[in-house]
Scaffold this motif. Structure first.
Motif: not given
Lengths: 388, 567
Positions: A374-388
């Motif tokens: 809500l309102g934040a320009p972009s998330p602080a942390t990202v989890e990219r391992l969305q496989l398997g």
């Protein structure tokens, strides 16, 4: 059960998948009843009955590794805690990298995992056959392996939780859709069904692929996006493959179940949303068959037994949404788990329950709280391992 | 669909060397075009398989490459269906999942040891430290064949890619009538069947030995809304696009549950017909025919002198009575099978008149199931056709309009699949579907009679008696592929798990190689009785593609299956 037994509940959990059931279980254990779990389908009709059963602790973000690690411990105990055998087999997870950049990604995952005290290993291509024999290794630049990752049977976990909830006095109402969430002065005051309603001051949105739709029914726009993912199972063979194998480049993943079937999937593009239903596409069958039979050539003539699909519940930063929505008091999110709700459920649902009960959690709000979008320009942390 | 066809068995083979094919090391005489089961059956009904959980002996059952009971290993490739695989010179054939042989398998002791069944849902939980050991043991027991020793080198061949105005699926009387009428109207037509096809009428392109495996939801916006995936000879892929589709896949001979229904010697009518070519002696001398209708009459005609008796759950048709009395075969109408003697081969059956307590023993060495046909409706389910329960048929049939249109525009269902009975009605429905597919008004004033939609199926009463009976010993195997016991289904219902979708996931019923073909029709009736509600409220499991297990390499060879939104 075809109607709720009471007019009022302390908590209504929407979604009888693994997240919703585990949340209800933790609430009841904490004495926070009465609890009603409502689901529009039958038990295991959603992603909790449609996934590949993988449970891994290799993640890019430390907080996720911690939740996964706790969940692994919970699944090891599941048989004694819930009376059902989920056949959690720790045969490991083998990630394959097909480029230098992907090797780099595995290296950073490895560093995070090691920091949590887990004995993951980085492998050169020539070490891979020791963990999974018979793979065609051309194109493999490196791999990572963690023995304590594994696979389980999702169904018995659902049965065990369902029975535990009922024996703790909780109610599970199946085949019933929650149509709307009533509010009173900015607070949740109840939910209604086709033929009735109940009062409650807390609603937990654990609707998985339908969580965006359900939030909208409470008047809340969210960033979650459901996406269809497909999976298949082959004829059973005698055991020859121990780990779950995941290839970063195309999302190919597969393991061999206790029954001997190879169960796996591959990421193929589908338009977002739940509108198109859960049909299987010819495109998936052909691309999955090509990918699997190229990586494991001796499976070429193995028969595909059946294919099906289910919905991920994706978020922009790849992290789940846990906690109360700042826009509506009493509306608690337990969603956005992508395709990995089963892996994180025991630990994540415990945090959901704690936040419902007003106890603090150890989760970083910047990573997990609904307010981060809500309102934040972009998330602080990202989890990219969305496989398997 | 002509289901008695035999094709190469759905596996790529290593290039054959020379000499007679060898089965477990010994040469076996195979006539041209003959299946392995048929060849071996000249020496008696073979036991080729042990069941997945209890290692119970199993002999060929379905004859159409669908069940689990004749899997063998050919030239190092696992899970080849011996009933549809035609051995080539030099082939090396081994058995799977049994030691030293399927006839004498040491692990058969599991069946006796776990005489009440193995509970993998609740069992093997303690001590927790033993989990890795349990995992290793249970995994070893599971599965059928070992993974292939080598990578098959024979290419599957380039896929056959076709596009047509009308596609007719099924070479039986309805499909033949439809293809004939389309030919008269010079419509661009493609006609396929899993088995051989007769000479096709002018202008109709026939693709024999082409088994439809996946008819996805159509894309109404596309010029050819339908795309069918098929396998030719079980190996080569075919992708057929069509503007209209007539499905006339007929039905199959269903299974039946009774104590010992999985014993060697129990088989479907189709299975029996596939064992020996007409003129050859079958691998049985005293068969019990179960059923009193058309299929029973056919079996009597084919196996007359090898038939011991006809036992039917309901009434027996005059044509069967006539044929049986000419042969001197006794008839037992309104009777049920209460048990079977014989572990490695049926020796006798216990039969009781419905409602009576006393049972009597009939000596027999085979039990041929000809009591019930169930529509081959998987393609319709896949394509999203609305189906409804027709009580007297005891199965789901497509909802059809007066011109045989299904709920999916452009998709028509005809023949036995749509519930028509009798050659005349079946052929008329095929012609009418052809007219409708060309956009003509319906040629029939009224549809011929179909299987009645109301009234209970005759097996409902049968199973009510079976469930109320006492069985002193032995397992009642409700799903032979996965060795699921009737008792497990009873338990699931008792514990509050209701409906076929949930009971399937709870017990594994219907999740084996036949995808529920031989257990689900009866599981619906059983659940209806156990749950105390009508069969149509038990639901039905989603029919997942492919209709028959199909090799990864067959799918992999297809390149025209573009991503959604692609061309």
């Amino acid at each position: 059960m075809i109607a709720p037994a009471r007019p009022e509940y302390r908590v209504v959990v929407v979604g009888a998948g693994v997240i919703g059931l585990y949340t209800a279980y933790h609430l009841l254990k904490g004495g926070f009843g009465p609890v009603l779990v409502v689901d529009r389908g039958f038990l295991s009709s959603g992603a909790s009955g449609r996934n590949g059963g993988g449970v891994r602790q290799q993640w890019e973000t430390q907080a996720t590794v911690r939740l996964a690690r706790e969940s692994v411990a919970a699944y090891r105990r599941f048989g004694s805690d819930f009376g059902y055998n989920v056949w959690f087999r720790q045969g490991g997870y083998l990630f394959l990298a097909s480029s230098a950049a992907e090797v780099g990604q595995l290296r950073s995952v490895h560093a995070v995992v090691q920091k949590e005290g887990l004995a993951s290993r980085l492998l050169a291509p020539n070490e891979v056959p020791r963990y999974a024999a018979g793979l065609a290794l051309d194109g493999v630049h490196g791999a990572s392996f963690l023995r304590s990752d594994g696979t389980l049977y999702p169904f018995p976990a659902i049965w065990g939780l369902y029975e535990a909830i009922r024996s703790l006095g909780g109610e599970v109402l199946l085949g019933t859709e929650v149509l709307s969430v009533a509010r009173d002065a900015g607070r949740v005051s109840g939910v209604s069904f086709v033929n009735g309603s109940v009062k409650t001051s807390v609603v937990v949105n654990a609707a998985g692929g339908w969580s965006k739709e359900f939030s909208a029914r409470a008047g809340l726009a969210v960033v979650n996006q459901p996406s269809r993912h497909e999976i298949l199972a082959t004829e059973p063979l005698k055991p020859f493959l121990d780990p779950m194998v995941v290839r970063l480049s195309d999302g190919l993943y597969f393991s061999q179940t206790m029954r001997g079937e190879i169960v796996g999937g591959l990421t193929v593009p589908h338009p977002p949303g739940i509108g198109a239903g859960m049909a299987t596409s010819p495109h998936f069958l052909t691309s999955m068959a090509r990918a699997l039979s190229t990586l494991v050539p001796r499976l070429r003539s193995l028969g595909v037994l059946r294919a099906w699909s289910g919905f991920y519940d994706d978020t922009p930063d790849g992290l789940p949404v846990i906690g109360e929505d700042p826009r509506l008091t009493g509306f608690v999110h337990a969603n956005g788990f992508g395709g990995h709700g089963f892996m994180l459920a025991p630990a994540a649902a415990q945090r959901v329950a704690k936040s419902v009960m007003g106890e603090g959690t150890d989760l970083d709000p910047a990573m997990f709280a609904p307010g981060r979008f809500l309102g934040a320009p972009s998330p602080a942390t990202v989890e990219r391992l969305q496989l398997g | 669909m002509v289901n008695t066809a035999q094709w190469s068995g759905g596996r790529e083979m290593e290039p054959p060397s020379s000499g007679a094919p060898r089965f477990r090391g010994a040469p076996v005489t195979v006539r041209p075009g003959e299946s392995l089961v048929s060849a071996l059956s000249r020496r008696g009904l073979p036991i080729l398989q042990r069941s997945i959980r209890y290692h119970r002996p199993r002999a060929p059952f379905c004859g159409v490459g669908a069940c689990t009971q004749c899997l063998v290993r050919v030239n190092g490739q696992p899970n080849v269906r011996a009933c549809t695989y035609r051995p080539l010179p030099g082939d090396r054939i081994e058995t799977e999942n049994a030691w030293p042989s399927p006839t004498n398998d040491l692990l058969g002791v599991l069946d006796l040891l776990f005489w009440r069944g193995i509970d993998t849902l609740h069992g093997f939980r303690r001590p927790r430290s033993a989990a890795p050991v349990y995992h290793r043991i249970i995994r070893r027991l599971a599965g059928y064949g070992r993974a292939a020793d080598t990578v098959p080198t024979t290419p599957v061949g380039a896929p056959v890619v076709r596009s047509t105005a009308v596609l007719v699926i099924g070479g039986g009387p309805a499909g033949r009538a439809a293809a004939g009428r389309l030919s008269e109207n010079r419509a661009e037509t493609l006609w396929i069947d899993a088995g051989p096809l007769p000479d096709s009428p002018p202008g109709v392109t026939a693709l024999p030995r082409t088994r439809a495996i996946f008819l996805p939801l159509p894309d109404p916006a596309a010029e050819t809304p339908f795309q069918l995936l098929a396998s030719i000879d079980g190996v080569r892929a075919a992708s057929i696009r069509a503007r209209r589709v007539i499905v006339a896949t007929g039905g199959f001979d269903a299974g039946l549950l009774f104590p010992g229904s999985d014993r060697p010697g129990v088989m479907t009518a189709e299975g029996a017909l596939s064992l020996a070519v007409p003129g050859d002696a079958p691998p049985f001398a005293r068969a019990l025919i179960v059923g009193g209708g058309e299929r029973a009459a056919l079996l009597l005609e084919r196996f007359g002198t090898f038939v011991e008796a006809v036992v039917a759950p309901g009434a027996i048709d005059p044509v069967v009575v006539e044929r049986a009395s000419a042969l001197g075969v006794p008839l037992y109408p309104r009777s049920l099978l209460r048990g079977v003697q014989g572990r490695r081969r049926v020796r006798s059956a216990h039969v009781a008149h419905r409602g009576a307590k006393e049972r009597f023993e009939l000596r027999c060495d085979a039990i041929l199931l000809a009591h019930r046909r169930v529509p081959n409706a998987q393609l319709l389910f896949q394509a999203g056709v609305r189906m409804h329960w027709r009580g007297a048929g005891g199965a789901y049939f497509p909802v059809i309009d007066h011109d045989l249109t299904t709920s999916v525009p452009g998709l028509f269902a005809a023949g036995e699949l749509a519930g028509f009975t009798g050659t005349e009605a079946i052929e008329a429905s095929g012609r009418s579907a052809a007219e409708a597919s060309l956009g003509r008004p319906a040629s029939l004033d009224a549809l011929p009679a179909r299987v009645p939609a109301d009234g209970p199926h005759e097996l409902e009463g049968y199973y009510r008696e079976l469930l109320s009976g006492q069985f002193a010993s032995g397992k009642l195997v409700a799903c032979a592929c996965e060795d699921v016991l009737l008792e497990e289904i009873r338990h699931a219902v008792r514990d509050g798990y209701r409906g076929i979708e949930v009971v399937k996931r709870y017990t594994g019923v219907g999740t084996g190689l036949c995808q529920g073909r031989y257990c689900l029709p009866d599981a619906l009736l059983l659940l209806s009785i156990l749950e105390g509600r009508p069969p149509e409220s038990i639901g039905y499991i989603t029919q997942r593609p492919p209709v028959f297990p199909t090799a990864l390499s067959t799918f992999a060879s297809l390149s025209d299956c573009a991503a959604p939104g692609g061309s």
